[in-house]
Scaffold this active site. Sequence first.
Site, PDB file in Angstrom:
ATOM      1  N   ARG A 105       4.650   2.529 -34.561  1.00  0.00           N
ATOM      2  CA  ARG A 105       5.963   2.014 -34.191  1.00  0.00           C
ATOM      3  C   ARG A 105       6.132   2.073 -32.683  1.00  0.00           C
ATOM      4  NH1 ARG A 105      11.349   4.773 -36.609  1.00  0.00           N
ATOM      5  NH2 ARG A 105      10.429   6.538 -35.509  1.00  0.00           N
ATOM      6  N   THR A 109      10.870  -0.862 -28.941  1.00  0.00           N
ATOM      7  CA  THR A 109      11.416  -1.919 -29.795  1.00  0.00           C
ATOM      8  C   THR A 109      11.570  -1.477 -31.253  1.00  0.00           C
ATOM      9  OG1 THR A 109       9.228  -2.791 -30.371  1.00  0.00           O
ATOM     10  CG2 THR A 109      10.265  -3.616 -28.336  1.00  0.00           C
TER      11      THR A 109
END
Length: 210
Positions: A105, A109
């Site tokens: 991840r 963002t």
Amino acid sequence: MSANVTVVEHPLVQVKLTQMRSKETATPDFRRLLKEISHLLAYEVTRDLVLTEREVETPVERAMCPVLRDLEPCFISILRAGNGILDGMMDLLPSARVGHVGLYRDHETLEAIEYYYKVPTDMADREVIVVDPMLATGHTAVAAIDRLKKDGAKNIKFLCLLAAPEGIEEFQKGHPDVPVYTASVDQKLNEHGYIVPGLGDAGDRIYGTK
């Protein structure tokens, strides 16, 4: 709660989850508890596997006994934390096929970025169970299942330890046909995208990296 989300409320699941939540639980104990709880979650997520019968010779006589009708399921682990659940599930179905999807991840963002992908070629012929301890923002799970569907996976379930309402919403927008199985739907995500109250970073707690 959506009809497509199953919360496994078995007392042993909930007690083990409480132990895992505690920040005092050491890495070896966390890993052991995750494996134990994975056995119980695997029991629920495979409850609807279809059976047929074949003849078996017991020490007493021949008898018609239940066996799986279809090919063994395919377990897909979202790296790295998914392997903590995968280990327990393989105890129950050691003949299952296994695939891995590597996603991380982006901390800015919160989007999922793929770095590894290796899955069985016959996923279309098997039930596919995707495992990851956390369904937080939902971006990683959605990206993984996007990729699996692109390669032919059809009959898919998603199994996690904890889910956030935001993650469930995002997941169901992307894949309303994929049922979710979890031990708990927690309160919310915090500003950093972590589940609250949650149990921290599952990967770090499994492998002792933080």
